[in-house]
Structure formats: structure tokens, C-alpha cells
Scaffold this active site. Sequence first.
Site, PDB file in Angstrom:
ATOM      1  N   GLY A  13       0.810  -1.218   0.000  1.00  0.00           N
ATOM      2  CA  GLY A  13       0.000   0.000   0.000  1.00  0.00           C
ATOM      3  C   GLY A  13       0.840   1.264   0.000  1.00  0.00           C
ATOM      4  O   GLY A  13       2.067   1.225  -0.163  1.00  0.00           O
ATOM      5  N   PHE A  15       1.627   3.583   2.428  1.00  0.00           N
ATOM      6  CA  PHE A  15       2.611   3.835   3.475  1.00  0.00           C
ATOM      7  C   PHE A  15       3.776   2.851   3.396  1.00  0.00           C
ATOM      8  O   PHE A  15       4.940   3.243   3.526  1.00  0.00           O
ATOM      9  CB  PHE A  15       1.968   3.775   4.862  1.00  0.00           C
ATOM     10  CG  PHE A  15       2.917   4.204   5.951  1.00  0.00           C
ATOM     11  CD1 PHE A  15       3.260   5.540   6.094  1.00  0.00           C
ATOM     12  CD2 PHE A  15       3.505   3.279   6.793  1.00  0.00           C
ATOM     13  CE1 PHE A  15       4.163   5.943   7.076  1.00  0.00           C
ATOM     14  CE2 PHE A  15       4.411   3.676   7.772  1.00  0.00           C
ATOM     15  CZ  PHE A  15       4.736   5.013   7.914  1.00  0.00           C
ATOM     16  N   LYS A 192      -7.174   7.987  16.599  1.00  0.00           N
ATOM     17  CA  LYS A 192      -7.320   9.251  15.871  1.00  0.00           C
ATOM     18  C   LYS A 192      -8.099   9.087  14.571  1.00  0.00           C
ATOM     19  O   LYS A 192      -8.692  10.047  14.070  1.00  0.00           O
ATOM     20  CB  LYS A 192      -5.953   9.890  15.629  1.00  0.00           C
ATOM     21  CG  LYS A 192      -4.954   9.012  14.870  1.00  0.00           C
ATOM     22  CD  LYS A 192      -5.018   9.166  13.373  1.00  0.00           C
ATOM     23  CE  LYS A 192      -4.197   8.092  12.702  1.00  0.00           C
ATOM     24  NZ  LYS A 192      -4.186   8.186  11.234  1.00  0.00           N
ATOM     25  N   SER A 255      -5.967  12.270   4.083  1.00  0.00           N
ATOM     26  CA  SER A 255      -6.316  11.238   5.055  1.00  0.00           C
ATOM     27  C   SER A 255      -7.556  10.481   4.582  1.00  0.00           C
ATOM     28  O   SER A 255      -8.593  11.075   4.293  1.00  0.00           O
ATOM     29  CB  SER A 255      -6.589  11.873   6.422  1.00  0.00           C
ATOM     30  OG  SER A 255      -7.422  11.043   7.207  1.00  0.00           O
ATOM     31  N   ARG A 256      -7.447   9.158   4.516  1.00  0.00           N
ATOM     32  CA  ARG A 256      -8.590   8.340   4.078  1.00  0.00           C
ATOM     33  C   ARG A 256      -9.787   8.522   5.006  1.00  0.00           C
ATOM     34  O   ARG A 256     -10.921   8.597   4.558  1.00  0.00           O
ATOM     35  CB  ARG A 256      -8.194   6.856   4.035  1.00  0.00           C
ATOM     36  CG  ARG A 256      -7.175   6.532   2.970  1.00  0.00           C
ATOM     37  CD  ARG A 256      -7.010   5.041   2.800  1.00  0.00           C
ATOM     38  NE  ARG A 256      -6.369   4.382   3.921  1.00  0.00           N
ATOM     39  CZ  ARG A 256      -5.065   4.256   4.069  1.00  0.00           C
ATOM     40  NH1 ARG A 256      -4.250   4.801   3.191  1.00  0.00           N
ATOM     41  NH2 ARG A 256      -4.554   3.618   5.087  1.00  0.00           N
ATOM     42  N   GLU A 282      -9.474   2.740   8.386  1.00  0.00           N
ATOM     43  CA  GLU A 282      -9.502   1.951   9.622  1.00  0.00           C
ATOM     44  C   GLU A 282     -10.505   2.489  10.651  1.00  0.00           C
ATOM     45  O   GLU A 282     -11.010   1.751  11.484  1.00  0.00           O
ATOM     46  CB  GLU A 282      -8.100   1.922  10.250  1.00  0.00           C
ATOM     47  CG  GLU A 282      -7.059   1.149   9.437  1.00  0.00           C
ATOM     48  CD  GLU A 282      -7.117  -0.352   9.676  1.00  0.00           C
ATOM     49  OE1 GLU A 282      -7.976  -0.809  10.441  1.00  0.00           O
ATOM     50  OE2 GLU A 282      -6.293  -1.068   9.075  1.00  0.00           O
TER      51      GLU A 282
END
Length: 338
Positions: A13, A15, A192, A255-256, A282
Site C-alpha cells: 500500500g 505507506f 485518531k 487522510s482516508r 480503519e
Amino acid sequence: MGKQYKVAIIGGGSFGTAIANIMADNGHDTCQWMRTAERVQEVNELHTNEVYLPGIKLNPSLRASSNLQETVANCDAVFFSIPSKSSREVARQLADYLAPGTILVSTTKGIEFESNKLMSEVLREELPQVRLGVMSGPNLAKELAARMITGTVIASEDPEVNATIQEVLQCSYFRVYAGNDMYGVELAGALKNVYAITAGMAAAMGCGHNTISMLVTRSLAEMSRYAVIKGADPLTFMGLAGVGDLFVTCTSPLSRNYRVGYELGQGRDLNEVVASLGQVAEGVNTLRLMKEQSEALDIYMPLVNGLYDIIYNGRQVSEVIGTMMCAEQNRDVEFIIK
């Protein structure tokens, strides 16, 4: 240049590819495991991973492989960058291939849904022979791959793990700080994601900077309240893995989880949003776990409760968003109170 390490990254992926590229840039012998032969061929021949990091040229010395055993053979350190829902399955596949004492670093910011276990707990169960660390921070993959300056936290109970990972990853644009609160660093990275969904919704509804600032601050208080009861060090939440990661995830369209919230705020259906992203957000799964934990442990979490009502109980965003913070307690700073 210092010592050259042999390192592997498990996961293809955004990252995983970004940190693989950093290590290749740093001169280390770097191999990345990916499931699909097509993606492996793309990395090896074109030096790109267009699906996850469009427009980024990867270091030509970065190798990819779909053979797990070959990828991790004789490695000094292995980075585990697999979505939480697949982590246990992949860890089991790794079990026969990792030599005792191999350094294994989890970069997954999520919680296993069935067991409510953090990734380090899952990896300890499946790979008891490794020396474990976790890594988290304000590390949006696209910015990292573009070599924009940022920092991260590596946390382990083994100081040698921290020192090795600092040596492998640190460079002119990526600062690696060390700590020993594995639980807090990992918990912050998972929690977060939930608040980033809320921030994305608020942004879609046209809320101002003052509102987003208040939302981020109250999210930090709520995260910390949860973490202290769960046994983490609250001061971890004042660092890069806590407030640093929370801030970037709650304010960046990269950010997803923020993007999930933004689309929800525009009235789209959750399943449709998740399908259109093409990557795992997530926070959607973590939200359900936090809701269950907040009720079981009687932890005051109005932001979690409000978001849960929107996503799982069908309440309107506009109906809930204003009341999510109005129910908050009077005390401002509370994350060091046990």
C-alpha cells in the site's frame, strides 16, 4: 554512510511503499512484499506504484517480490504494513520464515475487529520469536513519498530495536524519535482515525477553523481519557504519535478517514464511500470497538457516541454534529487526571 541493513516491508500500500522508498534512498538492501505479480513487476521495471502513490518515482534499487519467504530471508528488520483485517492471516504466513530475534515493526494504525486487540498484540501471538516495535506519527504517505519534512515515533521495550530503526529510517526529511510506550503510541494511531471522520464531516458542512480547532482539541481530550483508563501514558498523546497525528488526520484531505467523513457530510452512503476509496479507512471499524469499550468501561465519549449514531443508527449529520460537543464536560484539560 553508516551500516547497510537488509530490510523488508510486508504490504504494497501507500505507506509501506513510502517507507520502503526511504530505506532504499538511505542505501539499505530493501525488498517489498506485494500480493500481486503485476504490482511487483511495476515496482521492479517501472519503479512506480501508481495505484497507491501516483506520480511518484521510486528508487530504482527498491525491489519487490510476491514470495514472502524470499522477501524476509536473512533480514535485520521487517516492517509490517498490512491493514488490520488481514494482519493475523499474513502474520501466520510469516511465522515459519522469520528467524528468532528478527526486528519486526508494526506500522498499522488499527485494531483487530474480532478480538479488540492492537496490532502488536496480534503479532506477539502469531510471531513470538521476534523483537517487536510499533511506529506512528503524522505520516501521510503521499507527502512522505514526496520527501516533505516530517517525523515519526518508534516505540519498543527493546532499546536496540529503537536504535536500529532510527538508523534505518532517519534522513534529512524524516526524523525518527524513540520511546517505550508501545501501547500509547499504537492506541493513539488507532483512535485518531475515528476523530478524523468527524472532522471530515464538519468540514463538508462548512464549519469554520474555530469549530475544527475545538473538535480536534476535544478529540484529544477524549482519546486521552480513554487511553489512561486502558493503561497508556497520557504524555504520549502530547507528542507526534498523539496530537501530531491527530492534527494532520483531522485537517488533510489526503487522510482516508477524513475523506470518509467529508463524503458522509455531503450525504453519501457509508458503503458507497468506502467502496469508492479503494483503500481501507480503519476508523470505520475502530469506531464500533470504541463504542463498545466506552459502554463497557463507562468512559465518557460524546464524540464517539455521536459519530456512531450517524454511521450505524442512521441519524442525520446535521442533527448530531452540533450536539456532539455540547454534551462535553466543563473541564478543559483533563488528560493527566486518572
